[in-house]
Enzyme design. Structure first.
Site, PDB file in Angstrom:
ATOM      1  N   ILE A  13       0.843  -1.206   0.000  1.00  0.00           N
ATOM      2  CA  ILE A  13       0.000   0.000   0.000  1.00  0.00           C
ATOM      3  C   ILE A  13       0.875   1.251   0.000  1.00  0.00           C
ATOM      4  O   ILE A  13       0.583   2.230  -0.694  1.00  0.00           O
ATOM      5  CB  ILE A  13      -0.969   0.013   1.208  1.00  0.00           C
ATOM      6  CG1 ILE A  13      -1.766  -1.297   1.276  1.00  0.00           C
ATOM      7  CG2 ILE A  13      -1.916   1.206   1.114  1.00  0.00           C
ATOM      8  CD1 ILE A  13      -2.640  -1.432   2.507  1.00  0.00           C
ATOM      9  N   ASP A  34      11.975   2.639   4.906  1.00  0.00           N
ATOM     10  CA  ASP A  34      11.503   1.252   4.876  1.00  0.00           C
ATOM     11  C   ASP A  34      12.678   0.337   5.210  1.00  0.00           C
ATOM     12  O   ASP A  34      13.783   0.531   4.713  1.00  0.00           O
ATOM     13  CB  ASP A  34      10.955   0.924   3.475  1.00  0.00           C
ATOM     14  CG  ASP A  34      10.090  -0.319   3.478  1.00  0.00           C
ATOM     15  OD1 ASP A  34       8.902  -0.219   3.150  1.00  0.00           O
ATOM     16  OD2 ASP A  34      10.608  -1.411   3.817  1.00  0.00           O
ATOM     17  N   ALA A  83       4.375   1.387   7.774  1.00  0.00           N
ATOM     18  CA  ALA A  83       5.290   0.273   8.088  1.00  0.00           C
ATOM     19  C   ALA A  83       4.696  -0.624   9.159  1.00  0.00           C
ATOM     20  O   ALA A  83       4.260  -0.151  10.214  1.00  0.00           O
ATOM     21  CB  ALA A  83       6.634   0.826   8.557  1.00  0.00           C
ATOM     22  N   TYR A 159      -1.610 -10.253  15.040  1.00  0.00           N
ATOM     23  CA  TYR A 159      -1.500  -9.095  14.134  1.00  0.00           C
ATOM     24  C   TYR A 159      -2.461  -7.985  14.554  1.00  0.00           C
ATOM     25  O   TYR A 159      -2.045  -6.846  14.801  1.00  0.00           O
ATOM     26  CB  TYR A 159      -1.788  -9.527  12.680  1.00  0.00           C
ATOM     27  CG  TYR A 159      -2.089  -8.356  11.761  1.00  0.00           C
ATOM     28  CD1 TYR A 159      -1.117  -7.410  11.440  1.00  0.00           C
ATOM     29  CD2 TYR A 159      -3.370  -8.177  11.210  1.00  0.00           C
ATOM     30  CE1 TYR A 159      -1.402  -6.328  10.617  1.00  0.00           C
ATOM     31  CE2 TYR A 159      -3.656  -7.103  10.383  1.00  0.00           C
ATOM     32  CZ  TYR A 159      -2.672  -6.176  10.089  1.00  0.00           C
ATOM     33  OH  TYR A 159      -2.965  -5.106   9.277  1.00  0.00           O
ATOM     34  N   LYS A 163      -1.825  -4.136  16.057  1.00  0.00           N
ATOM     35  CA  LYS A 163      -2.332  -2.934  15.379  1.00  0.00           C
ATOM     36  C   LYS A 163      -3.229  -2.139  16.344  1.00  0.00           C
ATOM     37  O   LYS A 163      -3.188  -0.914  16.385  1.00  0.00           O
ATOM     38  CB  LYS A 163      -3.106  -3.295  14.107  1.00  0.00           C
ATOM     39  CG  LYS A 163      -2.262  -3.828  12.971  1.00  0.00           C
ATOM     40  CD  LYS A 163      -1.210  -2.861  12.451  1.00  0.00           C
ATOM     41  CE  LYS A 163      -1.793  -1.698  11.691  1.00  0.00           C
ATOM     42  NZ  LYS A 163      -0.718  -0.873  11.055  1.00  0.00           N
ATOM     43  N   TYR A 216      -9.331 -21.625   2.927  1.00  0.00           N
ATOM     44  CA  TYR A 216      -9.445 -21.940   4.347  1.00  0.00           C
ATOM     45  C   TYR A 216     -10.868 -22.383   4.698  1.00  0.00           C
ATOM     46  O   TYR A 216     -11.852 -21.727   4.305  1.00  0.00           O
ATOM     47  CB  TYR A 216      -9.137 -20.708   5.188  1.00  0.00           C
ATOM     48  CG  TYR A 216      -7.665 -20.439   5.432  1.00  0.00           C
ATOM     49  CD1 TYR A 216      -6.821 -21.448   5.884  1.00  0.00           C
ATOM     50  CD2 TYR A 216      -7.143 -19.166   5.271  1.00  0.00           C
ATOM     51  CE1 TYR A 216      -5.486 -21.191   6.148  1.00  0.00           C
ATOM     52  CE2 TYR A 216      -5.800 -18.901   5.543  1.00  0.00           C
ATOM     53  CZ  TYR A 216      -4.985 -19.923   5.975  1.00  0.00           C
ATOM     54  OH  TYR A 216      -3.669 -19.671   6.245  1.00  0.00           O
ATOM     55  N   ARG A 304      -7.667 -21.409   9.363  1.00  0.00           N
ATOM     56  CA  ARG A 304      -6.707 -20.639  10.164  1.00  0.00           C
ATOM     57  C   ARG A 304      -7.228 -20.591  11.609  1.00  0.00           C
ATOM     58  O   ARG A 304      -8.430 -20.361  11.818  1.00  0.00           O
ATOM     59  CB  ARG A 304      -6.685 -19.234   9.559  1.00  0.00           C
ATOM     60  CG  ARG A 304      -5.974 -18.196  10.344  1.00  0.00           C
ATOM     61  CD  ARG A 304      -6.302 -16.811   9.796  1.00  0.00           C
ATOM     62  NE  ARG A 304      -5.477 -16.411   8.690  1.00  0.00           N
ATOM     63  CZ  ARG A 304      -5.732 -15.332   7.935  1.00  0.00           C
ATOM     64  NH1 ARG A 304      -6.804 -14.588   8.152  1.00  0.00           N
ATOM     65  NH2 ARG A 304      -4.934 -14.994   6.958  1.00  0.00           N
TER      66      ARG A 304
HETATM   67  N1  LIG Z   1      -2.993  -5.023   3.004  1.00  0.00           N
HETATM   68  C1  LIG Z   1      -4.175  -4.826   3.578  1.00  0.00           C
HETATM   69  O1  LIG Z   1      -5.192  -5.346   3.118  1.00  0.00           O
HETATM   70  C2  LIG Z   1      -4.299  -3.928   4.782  1.00  0.00           C
HETATM   71  C3  LIG Z   1      -5.566  -3.735   5.332  1.00  0.00           C
HETATM   72  C4  LIG Z   1      -5.694  -2.895   6.445  1.00  0.00           C
HETATM   73  C5  LIG Z   1      -4.589  -2.229   6.959  1.00  0.00           C
HETATM   74  N2  LIG Z   1      -3.361  -2.450   6.406  1.00  0.00           N
HETATM   75  C6  LIG Z   1      -2.219  -1.742   7.002  1.00  0.00           C
HETATM   76  O2  LIG Z   1      -1.600  -0.992   5.966  1.00  0.00           O
HETATM   77  C7  LIG Z   1      -0.182  -0.914   6.195  1.00  0.00           C
HETATM   78  C8  LIG Z   1       0.571  -1.377   4.964  1.00  0.00           C
HETATM   79  O3  LIG Z   1       0.172  -2.717   4.664  1.00  0.00           O
HETATM   80  P1  LIG Z   1       0.749  -3.487   3.393  1.00  0.00           P
HETATM   81  O4  LIG Z   1      -0.263  -4.486   2.989  1.00  0.00           O
HETATM   82  O5  LIG Z   1       1.259  -2.518   2.395  1.00  0.00           O
HETATM   83  O6  LIG Z   1       1.959  -4.248   4.063  1.00  0.00           O
HETATM   84  P2  LIG Z   1       3.314  -4.788   3.428  1.00  0.00           P
HETATM   85  O7  LIG Z   1       3.683  -5.939   4.305  1.00  0.00           O
HETATM   86  O8  LIG Z   1       3.186  -5.005   1.960  1.00  0.00           O
HETATM   87  O9  LIG Z   1       4.335  -3.583   3.630  1.00  0.00           O
HETATM   88  C9  LIG Z   1       4.865  -3.249   4.880  1.00  0.00           C
HETATM   89  C10 LIG Z   1       6.150  -2.469   4.638  1.00  0.00           C
HETATM   90  O10 LIG Z   1       6.670  -2.098   5.908  1.00  0.00           O
HETATM   91  C11 LIG Z   1       8.065  -2.343   5.903  1.00  0.00           C
HETATM   92  N3  LIG Z   1       8.487  -2.604   7.279  1.00  0.00           N
HETATM   93  C12 LIG Z   1       8.167  -3.670   8.058  1.00  0.00           C
HETATM   94  N4  LIG Z   1       8.753  -3.575   9.251  1.00  0.00           N
HETATM   95  C13 LIG Z   1       9.447  -2.393   9.238  1.00  0.00           C
HETATM   96  C14 LIG Z   1      10.235  -1.725  10.190  1.00  0.00           C
HETATM   97  N5  LIG Z   1      10.449  -2.225  11.405  1.00  0.00           N
HETATM   98  N6  LIG Z   1      10.792  -0.536   9.851  1.00  0.00           N
HETATM   99  C15 LIG Z   1      10.592  -0.004   8.614  1.00  0.00           C
HETATM  100  N7  LIG Z   1       9.857  -0.603   7.670  1.00  0.00           N
HETATM  101  C16 LIG Z   1       9.284  -1.797   7.984  1.00  0.00           C
HETATM  102  C17 LIG Z   1       8.256  -3.557   5.007  1.00  0.00           C
HETATM  103  O11 LIG Z   1       9.579  -3.647   4.514  1.00  0.00           O
HETATM  104  C18 LIG Z   1       7.223  -3.275   3.921  1.00  0.00           C
HETATM  105  O12 LIG Z   1       7.787  -2.520   2.880  1.00  0.00           O
HETATM  106  C19 LIG Z   1       0.083  -1.758   7.441  1.00  0.00           C
HETATM  107  O13 LIG Z   1       0.177  -0.901   8.544  1.00  0.00           O
HETATM  108  C20 LIG Z   1      -1.145  -2.649   7.547  1.00  0.00           C
HETATM  109  O14 LIG Z   1      -1.390  -3.004   8.890  1.00  0.00           O
HETATM  110  C21 LIG Z   1      -3.187  -3.274   5.341  1.00  0.00           C
END
Ligand SMILES: NC(=O)c1ccc[n+]([C@@H]2O[C@H](COP(=O)([O-])OP(=O)(O)OC[C@H]3O[C@@H](n4cnc5c(N)ncnc54)[C@H](O)[C@@H]3O)[C@@H](O)[C@H]2O)c1
Length: 364
Positions: A13, A34, A83, A159, A163, A216, A304
């Protein structure tokens, strides 16, 4: 003009958000921070790599001193915090990194923002936007009303618990110290650059390679699907016009059971192969290459643990107050996503490395 720190900007995202922001706010400074964990990929920023406004820093959000210097030296006034450790299945197998990044890491960012923005008063105005999930609200039955911003928190997985903890810390930094924060809680995203361990991209790459489609339990879990482009517009609205201290739900208005979603994707794939014979030689292991239905790959696997049954988002607040509307229907979004994965085979083959394969074999 804003000067942004986008944490997790090389993830799914975050990268879509950086593309969106640079497309619509040319000239704004965008610093991406990142750690490039297994889910982060610098190639996700390829379309904007040459933009002079973009600066990439590989670091951990828990490095408070480094974040403080970035905020100070770059005179950053906005943090958009993506992140996180983000995959529920991984949190079941190893919750520690989730606590470290999602809780301790978020707190470290908040401390840095408080120091530079509130104590040193380094910028005139600031905004800390925290990106969170609808999973903090727990699970719904088929007839329950959708989650609103006042639904009590009831996280069920490591998870979502981490959050939820981070959401509370963000709230507390507003109420206790006066940090200018906003939070958005969104439903399941999908679209380009989605790491292929999550449901939709996993289905696509498995369909193309003739591998089983793991479902699942009974496949009746319901999610509200949000195209990532709609999510990015929603976050942009909150950053620009959201009220400090407020929480906004962002949804796609597209509830579907996992099985319905998978069946839809199978139909899209079958129709593509029927229309485009070149796909048959590109992906000879796909059932569709031999005129077989893609649904033949559906394989039911053990559910799960603690699998939430249904999530649904009521996003009338952001619609009424900030003018948000989801623009991508599930059908349009799924077609566009499949087309993106077809056009970006090099990308998904490259990310499916050893650590990815190890994780998939542990889970399914
Ligand atoms: N994907 C979804 O459907 C969804 C839905 C609701 C909320 N979110 C939230 O949106 C955000 C982004 O989700 P996403 O799907 O893009 O996740 P993702 O796993 O694709 O990306 C996470 C990024 O964070 C970086 N990262 C992880 N740990 C880190 C750290 N300690 N320091 C710096 N960078 C770090 C990773 O390298 C990665 O680039 C998250 O906070 C997630 O909880 C995602």
């Amino acid at each position: 003009m804003r000067r942004l720190l986008v944490t997790g900007g090389a993830g799914f995202i975050g990268a879509n958000f950086v593309h969106h922001w640079l497309q619509h706010h040319a000239g704004d400074r965008v610093v991406v921070l990142d750690a490039l964990t297994y889910a982060g990929n610098r190639n996700n920023l390829d379309p904007v790599r040459q933009r002079p406004e973009l600066h990439f820093v590989q670091a951990d959000i828990a490095d408070t001193a480094l974040v403080e210097s970035l905020l100070r030296d770059e005179r950053l006034d906005t943090i958009v915090h993506f992140a996180a450790e983000s995959h529920v299945d991984r949190s079941i197998h190893g919750p520690d990194t989730f606590v470290q990044t999602n809780v301790i890491g978020t707190h470290s960012l908040l401390k840095a923002a408080r120091k530079v923005w509130l104590e040193e008063k380094a910028v005139a105005q600031h905004r800390f936007h925290h990106v969170s999930t609808d999973e903090v609200y727990g699970s719904l039955s088929a007839t329950d009303p959708a989650f609103t911003e006042t639904t009590p928190y009831a996280p069920n997985s490591p998870y979502s618990a981490t959050k939820a903890a981070s959401d509370h810390l963000v709230r507390a930094y507003h109420h206790t110290y006066g940090l200018n924060v906003t939070t958005s809680n969104c439903s399941n995203n999908y679209g380009p650059y989605h790491f292929p361990e999550k449901l939709i991209p996993l289905m696509i790459v498995n369909l193309l390679q003739g591998k089983p489609l793991p479902v699942y339990g009974d496949g009746q879990n319901i999610r509200d699907w949000l195209h990532v482009s709609d999510h990015c517009r929603g976050i942009e609205l909150v950053i620009n016009n959201g009220v400090a201290g407020q929480v906004y739900n962002i949804g796609g208005g597209a509830e579907a059971t996992n099985l319905t979603l998978i069946n839809s994707m199978c139909s899209i794939v079958d129709a593509h192969f029927a229309r485009d014979s070149a796909l048959k030689s590109r992906f000879p292991n796909a059932p569709a290459a031999h005129g077989k239905p893609s649904t033949s790959l559906i394989t039911y696997v053990k559910d799960r643990p603690g699998h939430d049954r249904r999530y649904a988002i009521d996003c009338r607040k952001i619609e009424n107050e900030l003018g948000y509307r989801a623009q991508t229907t599930l059908d349009t979004g799924l077609r566009a996503t499949f087309a993106w994965y077809l056009a970006n085979e090099t990308w998904w083959r490259a990310v499916m490395d050893g650590s990815y394969r190890e994780c998939i074999s542990q889970q399914y």
